[in-house]
Write a protein that holds these residues in place. Structure first.
Motif, PDB file in Angstrom:
ATOM      1  N   ASP A  30       0.828  -1.206   0.000  1.00 12.15           N
ATOM      2  CA  ASP A  30       0.000   0.000   0.000  1.00 12.15           C
ATOM      3  C   ASP A  30       0.863   1.257   0.000  1.00 12.15           C
ATOM      4  O   ASP A  30       0.545   2.248   0.659  1.00 12.15           O
ATOM      5  CB  ASP A  30      -0.978  -0.012   1.175  1.00 12.15           C
ATOM      6  CG  ASP A  30      -0.296  -0.160   2.530  1.00 12.15           C
ATOM      7  OD1 ASP A  30       0.919  -0.476   2.558  1.00 12.15           O
ATOM      8  OD2 ASP A  30      -0.966   0.033   3.561  1.00 12.15           O
ATOM      9  N   VAL A  31       1.981   1.205  -0.731  1.00 10.72           N
ATOM     10  CA  VAL A  31       2.856   2.366  -0.908  1.00 10.72           C
ATOM     11  C   VAL A  31       3.059   2.569  -2.413  1.00 10.72           C
ATOM     12  O   VAL A  31       2.717   1.716  -3.228  1.00 10.72           O
ATOM     13  CB  VAL A  31       4.219   2.166  -0.204  1.00 10.72           C
ATOM     14  CG1 VAL A  31       4.033   2.093   1.301  1.00 10.72           C
ATOM     15  CG2 VAL A  31       4.925   0.908  -0.716  1.00 10.72           C
ATOM     16  N   SER A 144      -2.136  -3.786   3.897  1.00 10.80           N
ATOM     17  CA  SER A 144      -3.374  -3.074   3.589  1.00 10.80           C
ATOM     18  C   SER A 144      -4.519  -3.469   4.506  1.00 10.80           C
ATOM     19  O   SER A 144      -5.510  -2.741   4.621  1.00 10.80           O
ATOM     20  CB  SER A 144      -3.778  -3.322   2.130  1.00 10.80           C
ATOM     21  OG  SER A 144      -3.989  -4.700   1.902  1.00 10.80           O
ATOM     22  N   THR A 148      -3.218   1.843  10.216  1.00 12.26           N
ATOM     23  CA  THR A 148      -2.005   2.481  10.745  1.00 12.26           C
ATOM     24  C   THR A 148      -2.085   3.979  10.519  1.00 12.26           C
ATOM     25  O   THR A 148      -2.931   4.480   9.775  1.00 12.26           O
ATOM     26  CB  THR A 148      -0.740   1.958  10.028  1.00 12.26           C
ATOM     27  OG1 THR A 148      -0.771   2.383   8.657  1.00 12.26           O
ATOM     28  CG2 THR A 148      -0.643   0.438  10.090  1.00 12.26           C
ATOM     29  N   ARG A 149      -1.122   4.690  11.130  1.00  8.45           N
ATOM     30  CA  ARG A 149      -0.921   6.100  10.808  1.00  8.45           C
ATOM     31  C   ARG A 149      -0.184   6.205   9.473  1.00  8.45           C
ATOM     32  O   ARG A 149       0.335   5.222   8.955  1.00  8.45           O
ATOM     33  CB  ARG A 149      -0.141   6.789  11.929  1.00  8.45           C
ATOM     34  CG  ARG A 149      -0.942   6.910  13.234  1.00  8.45           C
ATOM     35  CD  ARG A 149      -0.060   7.346  14.381  1.00  8.45           C
ATOM     36  NE  ARG A 149       0.855   6.265  14.791  1.00  8.45           N
ATOM     37  CZ  ARG A 149       1.764   6.391  15.760  1.00  8.45           C
ATOM     38  NH1 ARG A 149       1.885   7.551  16.391  1.00  8.45           N
ATOM     39  NH2 ARG A 149       2.535   5.370  16.065  1.00  8.45           N
ATOM     40  N   GLN A 150      -0.119   7.435   8.926  1.00  2.68           N
ATOM     41  CA  GLN A 150       0.331   7.592   7.548  1.00  2.68           C
ATOM     42  C   GLN A 150       1.823   7.889   7.390  1.00  2.68           C
ATOM     43  O   GLN A 150       2.408   7.534   6.368  1.00  2.68           O
ATOM     44  CB  GLN A 150      -0.469   8.714   6.862  1.00  2.68           C
ATOM     45  CG  GLN A 150      -1.926   8.356   6.660  1.00  2.68           C
ATOM     46  CD  GLN A 150      -2.104   7.076   5.853  1.00  2.68           C
ATOM     47  OE1 GLN A 150      -1.534   6.931   4.778  1.00  2.68           O
ATOM     48  NE2 GLN A 150      -2.892   6.141   6.376  1.00  2.68           N
ATOM     49  N   SER A 151       2.445   8.550   8.337  1.00  8.01           N
ATOM     50  CA  SER A 151       3.858   8.872   8.148  1.00  8.01           C
ATOM     51  C   SER A 151       4.676   7.585   8.091  1.00  8.01           C
ATOM     52  O   SER A 151       4.318   6.569   8.688  1.00  8.01           O
ATOM     53  CB  SER A 151       4.371   9.775   9.269  1.00  8.01           C
ATOM     54  OG  SER A 151       4.554   9.050  10.460  1.00  8.01           O
ATOM     55  N   ARG A 152       5.790   7.628   7.356  1.00 14.96           N
ATOM     56  CA  ARG A 152       6.504   6.401   7.002  1.00 14.96           C
ATOM     57  C   ARG A 152       6.895   5.571   8.216  1.00 14.96           C
ATOM     58  O   ARG A 152       6.567   4.384   8.305  1.00 14.96           O
ATOM     59  CB  ARG A 152       7.742   6.771   6.185  1.00 14.96           C
ATOM     60  CG  ARG A 152       8.555   5.565   5.767  1.00 14.96           C
ATOM     61  CD  ARG A 152       9.761   5.978   4.944  1.00 14.96           C
ATOM     62  NE  ARG A 152       9.381   6.465   3.630  1.00 14.96           N
ATOM     63  CZ  ARG A 152      10.267   6.841   2.706  1.00 14.96           C
ATOM     64  NH1 ARG A 152      11.555   6.813   2.969  1.00 14.96           N
ATOM     65  NH2 ARG A 152       9.865   7.259   1.519  1.00 14.96           N
ATOM     66  N   HIS A 155       3.915   4.389  10.244  1.00 13.08           N
ATOM     67  CA  HIS A 155       3.231   3.324   9.509  1.00 13.08           C
ATOM     68  C   HIS A 155       3.888   1.969   9.789  1.00 13.08           C
ATOM     69  O   HIS A 155       3.212   0.985  10.128  1.00 13.08           O
ATOM     70  CB  HIS A 155       3.297   3.645   8.017  1.00 13.08           C
ATOM     71  CG  HIS A 155       2.568   2.688   7.126  1.00 13.08           C
ATOM     72  ND1 HIS A 155       1.251   2.346   7.315  1.00 13.08           N
ATOM     73  CD2 HIS A 155       2.990   1.992   6.034  1.00 13.08           C
ATOM     74  CE1 HIS A 155       0.875   1.490   6.375  1.00 13.08           C
ATOM     75  NE2 HIS A 155       1.926   1.246   5.591  1.00 13.08           N
TER      76      HIS A 155
END
Length: 241
Positions: A30-31, A144, A148-152, A155
């Protein structure tokens, strides 16, 4: 112990060794897809001269352009990709005395190409088939499916925590950008994983460039599993060395 890594097509030995050393692989699809990365391509190497190399590339369509996620990438022509994969893998490794093990990996990928246009699915299958050939019995989970949170770094840390992982195994590439703060907040130590830099041992000399199909063809699944198990045993001894 978890490793979090994008699905790679017939992954390099450096990648396979890290996954083999982990108890759990969280597939990071999902990146954003990167055309210069290894999700849709792998370097084949001559059995007798690994310096002779050729790209095996699956033509890939990105339906959303540059922002397309790995999970959204689609094969342009699955039938053509199937023919190319079968031809090149047989061409490079068909005369190996360990062809039976390589053929099992190839057959798993061809079966997926028969039923799916998803690049991530093909790459994931190739990696699981290689790990299976080496007797790895860990878990495989999809990122997926985990909120999670979005920052790398957050995440990755959230993925490790949500799956009950006690340690995060991180390769040299990830260590260059990783913020360990989110992992510390979860109480999850980050352990570096490095493959040897040994120009006298072809197995490791080419581990960051060519597909691990070469190593499997060259020394066979039993010997390769033993070599990777030795790296797994050394992961703690070399941590932060």
């Amino acid at each position: 112990m978890c490793a979090i890594h994008q699905p790679n097509l017939f992954p390099r030995l450096s990648t396979l060794a890290k996954l083999f050393a982990a108890d759990r692989w969280i597939v990071l699809a999902d990146v954003q897809f990167a055309r210069r990365d290894f999700q849709h391509r792998a370097r084949m190497a001559s059995l007798d001269d690994p310096g002779r190399q050729q790209w095996l590339t699956l033509p890939t369509h990105l339906p959303h352009g540059h922002p397309t996620l790995i999970s959204q990438a689609r094969l342009v022509d699955p039938c053509r990709s199937r023919r190319t994969v079968e031809l090149l893998v047989r061409q490079y490794y068909g005369r190996s005395r360990h062809w039976g093990a390589v053929r099992d990996v190839l057959d798993a990928v061809l079966d997926t190409l028969d039923t799916s246009e998803c690049v991530a699915g093909v790459a994931k299958t190739s990696t699981i088939a290689l790990l299976t050939a080496l007797g790895w019995s860990g878990d495989v989970l999809d990122s997926s499916e985990i909120p999670t949170r979005q920052s790398r770094s957050e995440h990755l840390a959230d993925l490790a925590a949500a799956t009950g992982s006690t340690h995060y195994l991180c390769g040299p590439g990830g260590l260059r950008y990783l913020d360990v703060g989110p992992f510390d907040a979860h109480g999850i130590p980050v352990l570096p994983f490095r493959t040897p830099v040994d120009t006298h041992d072809p197995l490791w000399q080419w581990s960051r460039r060519i597909s691990s199909l070469w190593a499997l063809s060259k020394i066979g699944p039993g010997a390769l599993a033993n070599r990777l198990a030795a790296r797994r045993g050394a992961r703690f001894l070399e941590a932060w060395a």
